[in-house]
Write a protein that holds these residues in place. Sequence first.
Motif, PDB file in Angstrom:
ATOM      1  N   THR A  40       8.716  -1.895   9.760  1.00  0.00           N
ATOM      2  CA  THR A  40       8.077  -2.266   8.497  1.00  0.00           C
ATOM      3  C   THR A  40       7.281  -1.085   7.983  1.00  0.00           C
ATOM      4  O   THR A  40       7.103  -0.075   8.682  1.00  0.00           O
ATOM      5  CB  THR A  40       7.150  -3.483   8.679  1.00  0.00           C
ATOM      6  OG1 THR A  40       6.163  -3.164   9.658  1.00  0.00           O
ATOM      7  CG2 THR A  40       7.947  -4.707   9.148  1.00  0.00           C
ATOM      8  N   GLN A  69      -5.738  -3.420   1.517  1.00  0.00           N
ATOM      9  CA  GLN A  69      -5.419  -4.309   0.427  1.00  0.00           C
ATOM     10  C   GLN A  69      -4.753  -3.534  -0.705  1.00  0.00           C
ATOM     11  O   GLN A  69      -5.174  -2.433  -1.058  1.00  0.00           O
ATOM     12  CB  GLN A  69      -6.701  -4.998  -0.082  1.00  0.00           C
ATOM     13  CG  GLN A  69      -7.398  -5.859   0.951  1.00  0.00           C
ATOM     14  CD  GLN A  69      -6.543  -7.049   1.363  1.00  0.00           C
ATOM     15  OE1 GLN A  69      -5.723  -7.532   0.586  1.00  0.00           O
ATOM     16  NE2 GLN A  69      -6.743  -7.530   2.579  1.00  0.00           N
ATOM     17  N   THR A  70      -3.676  -4.080  -1.257  1.00  0.00           N
ATOM     18  CA  THR A  70      -2.942  -3.474  -2.369  1.00  0.00           C
ATOM     19  C   THR A  70      -3.001  -4.400  -3.562  1.00  0.00           C
ATOM     20  O   THR A  70      -3.123  -5.630  -3.411  1.00  0.00           O
ATOM     21  CB  THR A  70      -1.478  -3.225  -1.981  1.00  0.00           C
ATOM     22  OG1 THR A  70      -0.891  -4.457  -1.568  1.00  0.00           O
ATOM     23  CG2 THR A  70      -1.381  -2.213  -0.851  1.00  0.00           C
ATOM     24  N   GLU A  92      -1.902  -6.801  -6.679  1.00  0.00           N
ATOM     25  CA  GLU A  92      -0.829  -7.792  -6.716  1.00  0.00           C
ATOM     26  C   GLU A  92       0.393  -7.277  -7.462  1.00  0.00           C
ATOM     27  O   GLU A  92       1.529  -7.622  -7.137  1.00  0.00           O
ATOM     28  CB  GLU A  92      -1.344  -9.076  -7.368  1.00  0.00           C
ATOM     29  CG  GLU A  92      -2.447  -9.759  -6.562  1.00  0.00           C
ATOM     30  CD  GLU A  92      -2.902 -11.048  -7.234  1.00  0.00           C
ATOM     31  OE1 GLU A  92      -2.370 -11.347  -8.335  1.00  0.00           O
ATOM     32  OE2 GLU A  92      -3.769 -11.737  -6.665  1.00  0.00           O
ATOM     33  N   ASN A  97       3.154  -5.570  -5.415  1.00  0.00           N
ATOM     34  CA  ASN A  97       4.090  -6.397  -4.660  1.00  0.00           C
ATOM     35  C   ASN A  97       5.284  -6.853  -5.488  1.00  0.00           C
ATOM     36  O   ASN A  97       6.255  -7.375  -4.951  1.00  0.00           O
ATOM     37  CB  ASN A  97       3.347  -7.617  -4.092  1.00  0.00           C
ATOM     38  CG  ASN A  97       2.252  -7.203  -3.125  1.00  0.00           C
ATOM     39  OD1 ASN A  97       2.388  -6.210  -2.406  1.00  0.00           O
ATOM     40  ND2 ASN A  97       1.148  -7.963  -3.100  1.00  0.00           N
ATOM     41  N   ASP A  98       5.195  -6.703  -6.806  1.00  0.00           N
ATOM     42  CA  ASP A  98       6.325  -7.065  -7.662  1.00  0.00           C
ATOM     43  C   ASP A  98       7.441  -6.032  -7.498  1.00  0.00           C
ATOM     44  O   ASP A  98       7.190  -4.823  -7.620  1.00  0.00           O
ATOM     45  CB  ASP A  98       5.866  -7.123  -9.126  1.00  0.00           C
ATOM     46  CG  ASP A  98       6.946  -7.688 -10.039  1.00  0.00           C
ATOM     47  OD1 ASP A  98       8.000  -8.107  -9.512  1.00  0.00           O
ATOM     48  OD2 ASP A  98       6.738  -7.707 -11.270  1.00  0.00           O
TER      49      ASP A  98
END
Length: 423
Positions: free
Chosen positions: A128, A134-135, A137, A140-141
Amino acid sequence: MTSALPSLQGSNAGRFNNVAPWIPAAGKVQSDPLDNVGTCVKHTGDRPDTPERVMPFRKSRQEVGRSVQPRGKAGDPGPPDVRFGKRNTYDDNALLLIQPDTRCVFLQKQQALSEQIYHTTRNEPLGTRRVTGQTPEKVNDPKTRFGKVTKTSENSKAVIYPYQNEDDEEEAKNHHKYCRTHNSYHAGEQKKRDYHWAKGINPKEHRFGYVEQSEVNGVKGAMSYGGETGTAIVQKTMEDFKDITRDTLGKPKNHGFGNERTIDRNFTFGKKNTSDDWGVRECMVGNLADTDMNDPKLGVSTRPGFRNVTHSSEDAERAFGIPSVRIDKKRPTYRKVTDNNNYGDDCNALSLICPSKYASKNVHEEDFLQPILKEDMYHLAQKSCFGLEDDEFDEAWALASTYTQNGSVSIETFRRAVEALDL
């Protein structure tokens, strides 16, 4: 009065008369006759070593696998021994890394739980991406794209070849001047020479020259130059000789008359055949009248010595002539190449049309009828598809020996015995 100098004794002493003994001889006289020019040129001892100060400037120093430096840097010190990176410890070999893990699932799971305490295991899991925190949102698209969108600019063709507006009055006014001085015509523009054309000819629509007819397979012929077999360059004298001596199919033979005679291509040489009622049937059957059929000599040889007449009742059924199959003669043990007689062992028409499948390996049908030893037959049966045991082989051999009077066994009789016993 000066006294004459003594003559020097050399290798040519006593061979010539010295006319000027007071003049000393040139050169140096050696007492050793082997110390000559050949000894100086052909060095027999070990070659002396090249001095250290000359070694960097020799061409022989360019060894294989060694970097070559210019002669100007021959005396410079070498580069420092600096190595970058981390030194390998080689704790694990390639075999342990390539082969899969042979431990049970419990031990693998136990090792995975024990390695959870390591920072690299938590942030860089195997298979992986790296976990950095933290990224947003939108990251993540899967449709998210990074970077700045490039705006479309002017076409490169328009930059290299600027577009000239034909409606521009200034450009149209000076265009004919550039055409005359610089031949600066527009793309596809027709040259105007101010000719006075005849009536009905419009130089903008009329085409001059001959229009070529469409050709089938033109591109194929241009790409495959010389045909499929290619062009063979031969001597003209050889081709002329073949043209005279050989016959061409569908054409008259060339007898060297040249091309002076103009003969129609449908012209036929030779004498014309005359029609005749006598055909092939008449030649085979005949065309005799009824009166000719009663002739006693019809179909009978009348020449003395060729009439095949028997002189006694015992020879009434005698057959005259030489038989096709020479059963009256004994077949020789070794036949000559010139012996064309048939002794009854030649192949028939069926064998010639449909030969045996073993004929290509020079194995004929009579070879299967030749007597064979029991040991040879045993080895042949083991290597073939019989698949017999020792007791089955002995039973088949005993049955095959009863097929002949002398008790000999061949491959064919053994095969029939195996089929009869259904082994």
